[in-house]
Design an enzyme around this catalytic site. Structure first.
Site, short mmCIF file in Angstrom:
data_model
loop_
_atom_site.label_atom_id
_atom_site.label_comp_id
_atom_site.label_asym_id
_atom_site.label_seq_id
_atom_site.Cartn_x
_atom_site.Cartn_y
_atom_site.Cartn_z
N HIS A 1 -8.68 11.80 -11.92
CA HIS A 1 -9.25 12.16 -10.83
C HIS A 1 -10.05 10.80 -10.26
O HIS A 1 -11.10 10.78 -10.88
CB HIS A 1 -9.96 13.30 -10.84
CG HIS A 1 -10.66 13.52 -9.31
ND1 HIS A 1 -11.93 14.49 -9.38
CD2 HIS A 1 -10.25 13.49 -8.06
CE1 HIS A 1 -11.92 14.43 -8.01
NE2 HIS A 1 -11.36 13.98 -7.36
N ASN B 1 -17.12 17.60 -8.38
CA ASN B 1 -17.04 18.42 -7.23
C ASN B 1 -17.67 19.64 -7.48
O ASN B 1 -18.32 20.35 -6.48
CB ASN B 1 -15.57 18.61 -6.69
CG ASN B 1 -15.19 17.05 -6.08
OD1 ASN B 1 -15.96 16.56 -5.63
ND2 ASN B 1 -13.87 17.07 -5.88
N SER C 1 -8.00 16.73 -6.43
CA SER C 1 -9.28 17.13 -6.51
C SER C 1 -9.76 18.52 -6.84
O SER C 1 -10.72 18.90 -6.98
CB SER C 1 -10.16 16.57 -5.36
OG SER C 1 -9.16 16.64 -4.19
N GLU D 1 -12.51 10.99 -13.47
CA GLU D 1 -12.47 12.02 -14.37
C GLU D 1 -10.96 12.20 -15.00
O GLU D 1 -10.23 12.23 -14.31
CB GLU D 1 -12.71 13.37 -13.37
CG GLU D 1 -14.09 13.53 -13.21
CD GLU D 1 -14.51 14.47 -12.29
OE1 GLU D 1 -15.57 15.05 -12.48
OE2 GLU D 1 -13.74 15.05 -11.48
#
Ligand SMILES: NC(=O)c1ccc[n+]([C@@H]2O[C@H](COP(=O)([O-])OP(=O)(O)OC[C@H]3O[C@@H](n4cnc5c(N)ncnc54)[C@H](O)[C@@H]3O)[C@@H](O)[C@H]2O)c1
Length: 707
Positions: A447, A497, A426, A459
């Site tokens: 991801h 994120n 991540s 992702e």
């Protein structure tokens, strides 16, 4: 060009084929509707027709619905009413034709397609997996306007109709038969011929449909019906927080038209549709639907790139994520090998996969045999046995660069040379991981979000040396797993994120500035987020959030300067939900109220922002995300505002009715966002929140991310 063609099968039996030229799907475009309308007029005087079976020659498609662009273009209630009534009346006149009509549903039969089927006297479906029958209009912020809201409750139990129209759920042939939506299910081989034969064999016979039980009759009685509607209203309010008007309108319409003559009910349906069709919510939901659909039409790589086939997969690390990813492969019948360093780890992965399948079993979405067959796809080991035949390996071991490099370099030696490797990291650099591989072109990031079975976004991360073929392979496998992938360039925090960072960070700064946890979370819930940002910190883990914040701070400098709140809270031994102690109190893993003790833990807490209005609090948390998104776009982390929107909705639950982060920015205007950020900077936020050059450029270009 003709969409409809009529074929005489002799003896009064006719077939009406719906076949949109040059298209994989059949949809009710304006042109198709016009032709349908004229054809119905022509058929009205035909004395030679005894039975007309509506078919589609297209693979996996009956009729996919009305043209979505038509609904999107409706800008006034009058125009919406005119358009809706035109289609609705054409279908209504079709229902009145003086002969039997049979819908032969061999594939997707949705929205307007199902509404046409409902206007037939009988319906048969094939047992093919492509059969999807339903009224998904609610997902576009509208309701079925071609008679579906009127005819479905007159065909099946009110509770079934209500559920189908409110949820937009789609039924396969077997479920459609059980609920009474179709009258027979036939084998998919030569389906149209079988349907024509069925129509002949059953001509003049009333179909046997599931009867209503005593309970159904009681619930539909004038005394209990209002109770049923009230219960449904409460459920809808709980699910939508009142942000989506369509489900409420649907309930009003169903309640109001129950038992009413069809013609009058149709008029009310058209009016209700028209009011919804012009709402901003509907426009945003249609935009989102189109964004998600556009993902289906490419593989994320340069045109002409072909993906590799993935028939067998492996997962390294069978923890929370590894177990979930293994489930996602097995769910699509891809055999998957999990490797961990301990049998306890492997068992945890099995447990995770088993729980997900177990839930489907419990909900009767799967039989016991299907459950066992799916679970048999998941095998585990402590060594690389079985890796010699895999096409794809997903690494999901602990978040540590040295461990990941070691594991990946080792794995590369045990897999075939064509195999694609990827990491579910991540926060770590995909490009750096490539440095230890001898085939870096076969490596990228995949991801997933937690929990894997529920979060739709993936992702696909392209490192510096990732080949287009690898990007395409990862993109396609994510789609096959039922996910919505977006291609993201390698960079700290990737897209989602990275954008969440300023949001959670500002929430913690607001706490430091005297705003209560309850209020911070409440204003964001009111805005439409599925969870408040402080609750999210607890969910993610205060330690993990603090670690990620530091990584991003190092990468981005002052604009990612982290609040000291998490360190202060961490020092008291609070890790969040996982150890039952965080900003909230937990009992058996379930969050209770806010733990007021946390306010005492942050020594430098002031009352500076306690007087900000709710609207300003929302801006303080949302606008810095927009600021960061402007830079991410300029850096080519993703290539379009649409991908930012899709990523934020699918990856964080950003409210779909707002159309996504940058749609929201556009509806506020970027000028306003930049002005507010300037103000926040002056109020003490400084360079952390000041509008950056990329955002200012959008503001100078006209104030909108989308041209
Ligand atoms: N948990 C999340 O919310 C989340 C979300 C997205 C991505 N991720 C990423 O997914 C990865 C895994 O996270 P997790 O939360 O599932 O961790 P976890 O601790 O639950 O699982 C990690 C597993 O890897 C195993 N492992 C450690 N070293 C190994 C090795 N050398 N070979 C094989 N297995 C090994 C451990 O025994 C453990 O079972 C991390 O990179 C993390 O950043 C996590």
């Amino acid at each position: 060009m003709a969409v409809f063609n009529l074929k005489d099968h002799g003896g009064g039996f006719f077939e009406l084929g719906f076949d949109q030229p040059d298209s994989k799907a059949n949809v009710f475009t304006e042109e198709a509707l016009r032709e349908f309308d004229q054809m119905v007029s022509g058929l009205a005087s035909r004395k030679d027709i005894k039975c007309l079976t509506v078919t589609s020659p297209k693979q996996g498609i009956f009729i996919a619905g009305a043209d979505i662009n038509l609904i999107k273009s409706l800008d006034t209630i009058d125009r919406a009413l005119e358009g809706c009534s035109y289609g609705q009346q054409a279908i209504h006149r079709f229902s009145k034709l003086p002969f039997e009509k049979v819908a032969a549903i061999g594939g997707a039969c949705l929205g307007g397609g199902f509404e046409l089927a409902l206007a037939c006297s009988k319906r048969v479906a094939s047992d093919d997996r492509s059969v999807k029958i339903g009224l998904p209009e609610v997902n576009l912020g509208v309701l079925p306007g071609f008679g579906g809201s009127v005819r479905l409750p007159r065909l099946v139990k009110l509770s079934v109709a209500m559920d189908m129209i409110l949820s937009g759920k789609q039924l396969d042939g077997a479920r459609a038969l059980k609920s009474g939506c179709v009258d027979a299910v036939l084998p998919y081989q030569d389906f149209n011929a079988r349907a024509l034969a069925w129509a002949k064999a059953n001509f003049g016979k009333a179909p046997r449909r599931p009867g209503k039980t005593l309970v159904d009759r009681v619930m539909e009685s004038p005394v209990f019906r209002p109770v049923m509607f009230n219960m449904a209203r409460k459920t809808v309010q709980g699910k939508t927080k009142g942000k989506y008007p369509a489900p409420f309108k649907i309930l009003d319409l169903l309640a109001e038209t129950w038992g009413m003559g069809v013609e009058e009910a149709l008029k009310r349906e058209a009016r209700a549709f028209s009011v919804l069709a012009v709402t901003q919510v509907s426009k945003q939901l249609i935009g989102l639907f189109q964004l998600a659909e556009s993902v289906k039409k490419h593989n994320g790589a340069a045109p002409g790139t072909k993906e590799k086939k993935v028939e067998r997969a492996a997962v390294l690390g069978a923890g929370v994520m590894g177990g979930g990813i293994a489930w996602a492969f097995a769910n699509k019948d891809i055999p998957v090998r999990m490797k961990d360093i301990s049998w306890d780890g492997v068992l945890l992965g099995w447990k995770q996969a088993g729980e997900n399948f177990g839930y489907s079993l419990k909900k009767r979405r799967m039989t016991k045999n299907q459950y066992l067959a799916k679970m048999a796809h998941v095998t585990g080991a402590l060594d690389y046995s079985g890796f010699g035949t895999v096409d794809l390996v997903v690494e999901a071991v602990v978040e540590n660069m040295d461990v990941k490099k070691k594991v990946l370099a080792e794995t590369e030696k045990h897999v075939p040379s064509h195999a694609v490797l990827c990491s579910n990291t991540s926060s770590l650099s995909i490009t750096e991981m490539q440095s230890v591989l001898s085939r870096p072109e076969n490596f990228g990031g995949l991801h997933f979000f937690n929990p894997v079975n529920r979060m739709p976004l993936v992702e696909v991360i392209a490192g510096e040396k990732t080949s287009q073929e690898t990007v395409a392979t990862l993109f396609e496998i994510a789609k096959k797993m039922g996910k919505t992938p977006i291609v993201v360039r390698d960079g700290p925090g990737f897209l989602v994120n990275r954008l969440l960072m300023p949001y959670m960070n500002e929430a913690l700064f607001l706490f430091e500035e005297g705003v209560s946890v309850e209020r911070i979370d409440r204003v964001m819930l009111d805005f439409g987020m599925p969870m408040g940002p402080i609750r999210l910190v607890d969910e993610v883990g205060i330690d993990v959030a603090a670690k990620v914040a530091k990584i991003l701070n190092k990468a981005f400098g002052v604009r990612a300067q982290a609040s000291t709140t998490s360190d202060a809270i961490l020092a008291s031994g609070r890790l969040g939900k996982k150890n039952g102690k965080g900003f909230y109190l937990y009992e058996n893993g379930k969050p209770g109220g806010v733990d007021m003790a946390v306010e005492q833990l942050v020594k430098n807490r002031t009352a500076k922002s306690a007087r900000l209005s709710d609207a300003e609090l929302v801006q303080r948390m949302i606008y810095p995300m927009i600021n960061e998104a402007a830079i991410a776009l300029d850096e080519g982390i993703v290539s379009s505002p649409g991908e930012v929107d899709l990523g934020m909705i699918m990856g964080t639950g950003f409210p779909p009715f707002r159309g996504g982060l940058l749609r929201h920015a556009d509806s506020e205007t970027v000028h306003k966002v930049a002005e507010a950020l300037d103000r926040f900077a002056e109020q003490g936020g400084g360079d952390r929140v000041r509008p950056n050059a990329s955002l200012k450029a959008v503001s100078h270009r006209g104030g909108f991310f989308r041209k």
